[in-house]
Design a protein around this motif. Structure first.
Motif, PDB file in Angstrom:
ATOM      1  N   ASN A 111       0.804  -1.220   0.000  1.00  0.00           N
ATOM      2  CA  ASN A 111       0.000   0.000   0.000  1.00  0.00           C
ATOM      3  C   ASN A 111       0.838   1.273   0.000  1.00  0.00           C
ATOM      4  O   ASN A 111       0.342   2.340  -0.379  1.00  0.00           O
ATOM      5  CB  ASN A 111      -0.944   0.007   1.210  1.00  0.00           C
ATOM      6  CG  ASN A 111      -2.102  -0.940   1.046  1.00  0.00           C
ATOM      7  OD1 ASN A 111      -2.539  -1.212  -0.074  1.00  0.00           O
ATOM      8  ND2 ASN A 111      -2.617  -1.468   2.162  1.00  0.00           N
ATOM      9  N   THR A 112       2.071   1.181   0.441  1.00  0.00           N
ATOM     10  CA  THR A 112       2.939   2.376   0.474  1.00  0.00           C
ATOM     11  C   THR A 112       3.890   2.433  -0.725  1.00  0.00           C
ATOM     12  O   THR A 112       4.726   3.331  -0.811  1.00  0.00           O
ATOM     13  CB  THR A 112       3.753   2.401   1.774  1.00  0.00           C
ATOM     14  OG1 THR A 112       4.463   1.160   1.921  1.00  0.00           O
ATOM     15  CG2 THR A 112       2.844   2.590   2.976  1.00  0.00           C
ATOM     16  N   LYS A 113       3.762   1.491  -1.645  1.00  0.00           N
ATOM     17  CA  LYS A 113       4.583   1.502  -2.855  1.00  0.00           C
ATOM     18  C   LYS A 113       4.091   2.626  -3.784  1.00  0.00           C
ATOM     19  O   LYS A 113       2.893   2.756  -4.027  1.00  0.00           O
ATOM     20  CB  LYS A 113       4.504   0.157  -3.567  1.00  0.00           C
ATOM     21  CG  LYS A 113       5.437   0.036  -4.769  1.00  0.00           C
ATOM     22  CD  LYS A 113       5.208  -1.269  -5.508  1.00  0.00           C
ATOM     23  CE  LYS A 113       5.498  -2.475  -4.619  1.00  0.00           C
ATOM     24  NZ  LYS A 113       5.392  -3.746  -5.378  1.00  0.00           N
ATOM     25  N   SER A 114       4.981   3.450  -4.289  1.00  0.00           N
ATOM     26  CA  SER A 114       4.609   4.614  -5.099  1.00  0.00           C
ATOM     27  C   SER A 114       3.954   4.192  -6.410  1.00  0.00           C
ATOM     28  O   SER A 114       4.313   3.170  -7.011  1.00  0.00           O
ATOM     29  CB  SER A 114       5.850   5.468  -5.396  1.00  0.00           C
ATOM     30  OG  SER A 114       6.426   5.945  -4.200  1.00  0.00           O
ATOM     31  N   PHE A 115       2.987   5.022  -6.848  1.00  0.00           N
ATOM     32  CA  PHE A 115       2.379   4.798  -8.156  1.00  0.00           C
ATOM     33  C   PHE A 115       3.410   5.048  -9.253  1.00  0.00           C
ATOM     34  O   PHE A 115       4.347   5.839  -9.080  1.00  0.00           O
ATOM     35  CB  PHE A 115       1.183   5.746  -8.361  1.00  0.00           C
ATOM     36  CG  PHE A 115       0.002   5.428  -7.486  1.00  0.00           C
ATOM     37  CD1 PHE A 115      -0.538   4.158  -7.459  1.00  0.00           C
ATOM     38  CD2 PHE A 115      -0.591   6.421  -6.703  1.00  0.00           C
ATOM     39  CE1 PHE A 115      -1.638   3.859  -6.666  1.00  0.00           C
ATOM     40  CE2 PHE A 115      -1.684   6.138  -5.910  1.00  0.00           C
ATOM     41  CZ  PHE A 115      -2.208   4.851  -5.885  1.00  0.00           C
ATOM     42  N   GLN A 116       3.218   4.422 -10.380  1.00  0.00           N
ATOM     43  CA  GLN A 116       4.155   4.609 -11.489  1.00  0.00           C
ATOM     44  C   GLN A 116       3.842   5.861 -12.307  1.00  0.00           C
ATOM     45  O   GLN A 116       4.767   6.508 -12.827  1.00  0.00           O
ATOM     46  CB  GLN A 116       4.132   3.376 -12.405  1.00  0.00           C
ATOM     47  CG  GLN A 116       4.665   2.109 -11.742  1.00  0.00           C
ATOM     48  CD  GLN A 116       4.664   0.928 -12.682  1.00  0.00           C
ATOM     49  OE1 GLN A 116       4.167   1.016 -13.803  1.00  0.00           O
ATOM     50  NE2 GLN A 116       5.205  -0.196 -12.224  1.00  0.00           N
ATOM     51  N   LYS A 118       1.576   8.540 -11.320  1.00  0.00           N
ATOM     52  CA  LYS A 118       1.112   9.727 -10.599  1.00  0.00           C
ATOM     53  C   LYS A 118       1.721   9.736  -9.214  1.00  0.00           C
ATOM     54  O   LYS A 118       2.182   8.694  -8.718  1.00  0.00           O
ATOM     55  CB  LYS A 118      -0.406   9.763 -10.536  1.00  0.00           C
ATOM     56  CG  LYS A 118      -1.041   8.615  -9.768  1.00  0.00           C
ATOM     57  CD  LYS A 118      -2.551   8.776  -9.699  1.00  0.00           C
ATOM     58  CE  LYS A 118      -3.187   7.655  -8.887  1.00  0.00           C
ATOM     59  NZ  LYS A 118      -4.670   7.817  -8.787  1.00  0.00           N
ATOM     60  N   PRO A 119       1.769  10.891  -8.584  1.00  0.00           N
ATOM     61  CA  PRO A 119       2.389  10.962  -7.254  1.00  0.00           C
ATOM     62  C   PRO A 119       1.547  10.245  -6.202  1.00  0.00           C
ATOM     63  O   PRO A 119       0.341  10.068  -6.361  1.00  0.00           O
ATOM     64  CB  PRO A 119       2.440  12.471  -6.986  1.00  0.00           C
ATOM     65  CG  PRO A 119       1.346  13.049  -7.823  1.00  0.00           C
ATOM     66  CD  PRO A 119       1.311  12.210  -9.067  1.00  0.00           C
ATOM     67  N   GLY A 120       2.229   9.842  -5.132  1.00  0.00           N
ATOM     68  CA  GLY A 120       1.524   9.203  -4.031  1.00  0.00           C
ATOM     69  C   GLY A 120       1.504   7.690  -4.129  1.00  0.00           C
ATOM     70  O   GLY A 120       2.178   7.078  -4.969  1.00  0.00           O
ATOM     71  N   ASN A 121       0.736   7.091  -3.282  1.00  0.00           N
ATOM     72  CA  ASN A 121       0.590   5.640  -3.248  1.00  0.00           C
ATOM     73  C   ASN A 121      -0.852   5.300  -2.853  1.00  0.00           C
ATOM     74  O   ASN A 121      -1.679   6.192  -2.638  1.00  0.00           O
ATOM     75  CB  ASN A 121       1.601   5.020  -2.282  1.00  0.00           C
ATOM     76  CG  ASN A 121       1.544   5.666  -0.901  1.00  0.00           C
ATOM     77  OD1 ASN A 121       0.471   5.787  -0.299  1.00  0.00           O
ATOM     78  ND2 ASN A 121       2.706   6.113  -0.387  1.00  0.00           N
ATOM     79  N   ARG A 122      -1.145   4.022  -2.703  1.00  0.00           N
ATOM     80  CA  ARG A 122      -2.520   3.608  -2.400  1.00  0.00           C
ATOM     81  C   ARG A 122      -2.980   4.098  -1.030  1.00  0.00           C
ATOM     82  O   ARG A 122      -4.131   4.475  -0.843  1.00  0.00           O
ATOM     83  CB  ARG A 122      -2.630   2.079  -2.485  1.00  0.00           C
ATOM     84  CG  ARG A 122      -2.538   1.564  -3.911  1.00  0.00           C
ATOM     85  CD  ARG A 122      -2.519   0.044  -3.948  1.00  0.00           C
ATOM     86  NE  ARG A 122      -2.485  -0.436  -5.327  1.00  0.00           N
ATOM     87  CZ  ARG A 122      -1.382  -0.489  -6.071  1.00  0.00           C
ATOM     88  NH1 ARG A 122      -0.210  -0.096  -5.552  1.00  0.00           N
ATOM     89  NH2 ARG A 122      -1.441  -0.916  -7.315  1.00  0.00           N
ATOM     90  N   SER A 124      -1.923   6.839   0.644  1.00  0.00           N
ATOM     91  CA  SER A 124      -2.171   8.277   0.619  1.00  0.00           C
ATOM     92  C   SER A 124      -3.425   8.612  -0.182  1.00  0.00           C
ATOM     93  O   SER A 124      -4.180   9.522   0.180  1.00  0.00           O
ATOM     94  CB  SER A 124      -0.960   9.009   0.025  1.00  0.00           C
ATOM     95  OG  SER A 124      -0.732   8.613  -1.331  1.00  0.00           O
TER      96      SER A 124
END
Length: 339
Positions: A111-116, A118-122, A124
């Protein structure tokens, strides 16, 4: 744990994990949650519906054979499951707790892995875009409950796991609904709660009786237990005490034995304690283990009033004498000759 218990517990844990409750739950039409599927008026399992009401949400099952009703949820579950299982496939665990801790760690990592793109992660994205829409959690989590039906017996109690709980005596012979949780037993009649008890555990046959549920003529027995019946019997007499101990020992549960002893006390009210003591003595002459029925028979036939001399022997002697008339002795004839 049953399927229903697992299903409800999974929801409780999910709501706790998210820190809130969705305004609608969209499950599949599994039998555990949905008793009868329908596009307009599905019948939801009673416990499942009760849980939804506790969390102030509603249940709207997906339509039968319409997988696109929730495709994104199904797809995400599959991706996460595959990723976590693949990550842990070479590890060895020695307890469920240890495995759960490893899964939770991997879930946090996912869940804290960054999106490819767009900014953020699941995590956030959920915190900033979705969490505000959740219904706040209630003050306490839902307590899992099961339901059963029971008929109120003549002693105004119902049985749950061979332990007895009272209801108002006006409901004798009525069919009631019983809601059972880990700590509470509640009884309902036509959707109205008529009794609530703290759930008992341990010895089979024990009872929870609320005084207000008892008829007025029963309230004098509110403190009726094994100690009180033994105290009463000792005051009546030693034979009554021995008989009461025999009756209590003859039943598997204390409740059954106490019911017979209560009947014995009522016999004393009807006849007298003196006759009860005499009847118990007579019963003990016949057997070392007298029963309530034997005492009732002795009182009914009046055997407790007979003398200590064996009446059978007396009757036999009298019958023998009358069968052969009078037998005159030598003195009678001697006196006649002298005349």
């Amino acid at each position: 744990m049953t399927l229903l218990e697992s299903w409800i517990t999974a929801h409780i844990h999910a709501f706790k994990f998210f820190g809130g409750v969705t305004r609608m739950i969209v499950p599949d039409n599994l039998k555990t949650g949905v008793e009868k599927s329908s596009q307009t008026d599905p019948i939801i399992n009673r416990t499942y519906q009760e849980m939804a009401e506790h969390y102030n949400t509603s249940i709207m099952p997906a339509r039968v054979r319409h997988p696109k009703d929730k495709p994104s949820a199904e797809g995400t579950v599959g991706i996460i499951s595959t990723w976590i299982i693949a990550s842990l496939r070479n590890q060895q665990f020695f307890s469920i707790k240890e495995l759960n801790e490893a899964i939770h760690k991997k879930l946090t990592e996912y869940n804290t892995k960054s999106f490819q793109k767009k900014p953020g992660n699941r995590l956030s994205a959920f915190t900033e875009e979705e969490k505000f829409a959740l219904i706040p959690l209630p003050a306490s989590p839902y307590e899992l409950a099961t339901w059963k039906k029971a008929t109120v017996q003549y002693d105004y109690h119902i049985s749950v796991d061979k332990i007895y709980y009272s209801v108002p005596y006006e409901y004798i012979k009525q069919l009631v609904d019983v809601r059972i949780t880990k700590n509470v037993v509640e009884i309902f009649f036509k959707h109205f709660r008529i009794a609530s008890h703290k759930r008992l555990s341990g010895k089979v046959g024990q009872a929870s009786t609320i005084p207000e549920h008892m008829p007025d003529n029963h309230k004098k027995y509110i403190e009726f237990n094994q100690d009180s019946i033994l105290e009463w019997a000792s005051k009546v007499g030693s034979h009554t005490l021995t008989t009461v101990k025999s009756i209590l020992a003859s039943y598997k549960t204390e409740k059954q034995g106490l019911k017979s002893c209560l009947a014995l006390m009522k016999l004393a009210d009807k006849h007298s304690v003196e006759r009860i003591e005499a009847a118990c003595k007579r019963a003990l002459d016949y057997t070392p283990r007298p029963t309530l029925k034997s005492i009732q028979t002795i009182l009914k036939t009046g055997q407790d009033k007979l003398s200590e001399v064996n009446p059978t022997v007396d009757n036999t002697t009298k019958k023998t004498a009358s069968s052969y008339g009078f037998t005159r002795g030598a003195a009678y004839y001697g006196g006649k000759n002298n005349d």
